[in-house]
Each structure stands twice: as structure tokens, then as C-alpha cells.
Design an enzyme around this catalytic site. Structure first.
Site: not given
Ligand code: UD1
Length: 343
Positions: A151, A126, A155
């Protein structure tokens, strides 16, 4: 026909990869304990490809079971190892579960590979290993930052375990694939993401909100140092991602790897903000996603997107699907799940 074991092959990325492997002419054996997936996925794969993959309901923590299984399916050419726990928040609550699941499963496989003459492994890693990179886009030689969650640490440690093991065993090869943010579903809508309970990830939360399963999406922060204040990620279509595994597999099996451990970023090279994703989703699907801005989520990285040049040039793979089509596929899949619920 080359035989590939796919651990976690009933899962989200795993199932899409099995489809692409079968369509490329590989024979696939899925090992999955169905802890975060459903057995119907196997039928979805069969409907798309016309081939039912072998399916073994087994936990990779079960060393003896794995040993027996590898004896039963003698002549495996390679393993793609997806099976792992992946919820960042849960890993903070239950660190030992994460260390045991993710590390021991990998160690069992690495120990058993030479016993059964298996030389090749592709590991599902990841972009989390980069933390908040100092330079963007981030390339494979960027420093590995201290992990922000158990987590993320699994990795990093898994990558190290693979490196050390391969250093000691000259005949084995590994490809580490560092995924950015995989989203979307197969265009057939026969397989896709099946989140367990309330989704942690952005796109499944968006689709569930749009369909009415959730009242409102929370946008975690609009005060980041980004153009619109929300976090930026590199969202990659899951079928594009799956295809990269086929390309990596062919490279390994054709003995084209230049080093015993090769690393590739799998991303598009383009960063999109949370608000941009919501906006594009609403526009292309003509549906509203009620959302509100809330505080930042603990451990979130401000911005990260890939430099995918190495994967493009060395692997010969490029992400081609547009974000619009990808978000359309995510919505089609959610609607299909809703139809199933009504039935
Ligand atoms: C993270 C990890 C990734 C991992 C994944 C597993 C990082 C950069 N990435 O992904 O390696 O495989 O988790 O789950 O560490 N968001 C909202 N509202 C929500 C959900 C998400 O605003 O309800 C935003 C988050 O703040 C983020 C973006 O959407 O900015 C993506 O979030 P998400 O889909 O959870 O993925 P990552 O956190 O990037």
C-alpha cells in the site's frame, strides 16, 4: 461554475471533500465503484449541501468507461483522485490487487486527461511515504523511505508516475497532498467513516468498542520510545482535511502554483499517542473504551507528526478543529450508525 471530478467521492475523505467543494460553489461529478462505500452517502451529501452531486458508478480501472464518461461530462476543470485501496494489512496479503487498483486507476486518468483537455489533478497521498522520519516534525523535503507495505509503495510510485507524466507534459499541473491521520466525521453526522468489517484504524475501532460492537480495543505496544510508550500520530479532522482540497483546487485553477507538481503535508503539527487519544475520547464523550495493551503491530511506525508550515504559509490553510471536538464528532457519528441499525 467550475467542474470537478472526484474519484472515490463516496468514500470517507472523498465525501467530506465533495461537501466542501459544493459549498464553495464547485460542480462535482463523483466517480466511485462503491467497493468500500455506500450509495446512501450521496444522499448524505445532498442533505448537507442541498445539492445532489452527479454520481457515476464506475471503476477507474475501466479505461473505456472512463473515456465515455469524460466525453459525457465535457469541460471538466480538474480531478481529485481519492479512489484507491487503503488497508495496509490487506495490501501485504494481496499486493497485486493493490498495485493494479492504485497504479492503473491513476494511469488511466493521467492518460485520459489530455485527451479531454483536463489539466489539473489533486492526488490523495499519505505521510506513509516518509516511513519513520529521521527528524520530527516531518516536512515535505524529508527523504522518501523504502515503503513498509505494498500500500505504502503504491503511494510512492503514484507520486513518481505523476512527476514523470508532468515532466513530459508541460501544460499539466498536480498537487500532491500527504495526509497524516484523518479522523472524525461531519458535524451534521450525516456522513462519516464507514469501515468495511473489523476496522483497521484506531478511531473507528475505539468508537465501535465504545458502542459495544467490539469487546475490547487492543493497544498495539507500550514499549515504544515515546513518553507513554504507545505510538504517536498526527490526527487531523476530516473536515479540516477536506477544506485543504478546496484551497488547493482554487490555487490550481487560479494559476497560482509555482511548480508543475506541488506537495503539501496536511496535518496539525501535533503528535498524540494512542493512549492519549483513548483518554481524550473517554473524557469528552463520558464513555468507557475497554482496552488492553498487546504486542506491537507489524510495520507500525513509532512516531510521526507533520510540519504543516508549507500548507499554512503557501496554501493558506491551517487545521483548526480541536482534537476534543473531532473525537466528539466521531462518537456522534457512531451513535447515529447505531440508531440506523436499530431502525
Ligand atoms: C497507516 C498509514 C497511513 C495510511 C493508513 C491507512 C503510517 C504512518 N500511516 O496509518 O498512511 O493511510 O495506515 O489505513 O504508515 N492502533 C491500535 N489499535 C488498533 C488500531 C490502531 O493501537 O486497533 C494504533 C496503531 O498502532 C497506530 C495508531 O493506532 O499507532 C494509528 O493507527 P491507524 O489508525 O491504523 O493508522 P496508521 O497506522 O498510523
Amino acid at each position: 461554475m467550475k467542474k470537478i471530478i472526484v474519484t472515490g467521492g463516496a468514500g470517507y475523505i472523498g465525501s467530506h471533500t465533495v461537501v466542501e467543494l459544493q459549498q464553495a460553489g464547485f460542480e462535482v461529478i463523483i466517480i466511485d465503484n462503491l467497493s468500500n462505500s455506500r450509495v446512501e452517502v450521496i444522499s448524505g451529501i445532498e442533505k448537507i449541501t442541498g445539492i445532489r452531486p452527479h454520481f457515476e458508478n464506475l471503476d477507474c480501472l475501466d479505461y473505456i468507461g472512463l473515456d465515455k464518461l469524460l466525453k459525457k461530462h465535457e469541460g471538466v476543470d480538474a480531478i481529485i483522485h481519492f479512489a484507491a485501496s487503503k488497508a495496509v494489512g490487506e495490501s501485504v496479503e494481496k499486493p497485486l490487487l493493490y498495485y493494479r487498483n492504485n497504479l492503473v486507476s491513476l494511469m488511466n486518468l493521467l492518460e485520459l486527461m489530455p485527451v479531454h483537455g483536463i489539466k489539473n489533478i489533486v492526488f490523495s497521498s499519505s505521510c506513509t511515504v516518509y516511513g519513520q522520519p529521521d527528524e520530527l516534525p516531518v516536512s515535505e523535503n524529508a527523504p522518501i523511505k523504502p515503503a513498509l507495505s505494498p500500500y505504502g509503495n503504491t503511494k510512492q510510485v503514484c507520486e513518481e508516475i505523476i512527476r514523470d507524466t508532468l515532466h513530459a507534459s508541460k501544460s499539466m499541473k498536480a498537487v500532491l497532498l500527504r495526509y497524516f491521520n484523518p479522523i472524525g466525521a461531519h458535524p451534521s453526522a450525516l456522513i462519516g467513516e464507514l469501515p468495511n468489517g473489523v476496522p483497521n484504524n484506531l478511531v473507528p475501532f475505539i468508537t465501535q468498542t465504545a458502542i459495544g460492537l467490539r469487546k475490547q480495543l487492543s493497544v498495539f505496544g507500550n514499549d515504544y520510545n515515546t513518553p507513554d510508550g504507545s505510538c504517536i500520530r498526527d490526527y487531523i479532522n476530516v473536515v479540516d482535511l477536506a477544506k485543504a482540497h478546496v484551497t488547493a483546487m482554487k490555487r490550481m485553477l487560479d494559476n497560482k502554483c509555482e511548480e508543475s507538481v506541488e506537495v503539501f503535508n496536511l496535518g496539525t503539527g501535533r503528535g498524540l499517542s494512542v493512549l492519549e487519544i483513548i483518554d481524550i475520547f473517554q473524557k469528552v464523550n463520558g464513555v468507557e473504551v475497554p482496552h488492553k495493551i498487546v504486542g506491537r503491530r507489524d510495520g507500525d511506525i513509532e512516531k510521526v507528526w507533520a510540519n504543516p508550515e508549507r500548507a499554512n504559509k503557501v496554501l493558506g490553510w491551517t487545521a483548526v478543529e480541536s482534537i476534543e471536538d473531532t473525537l466528539r464528532s466521531a462518537w456522534t457519528w457512531e451513535k447515529r450508525l447505531a440508531e440506523e441499525r436499530i431502525k
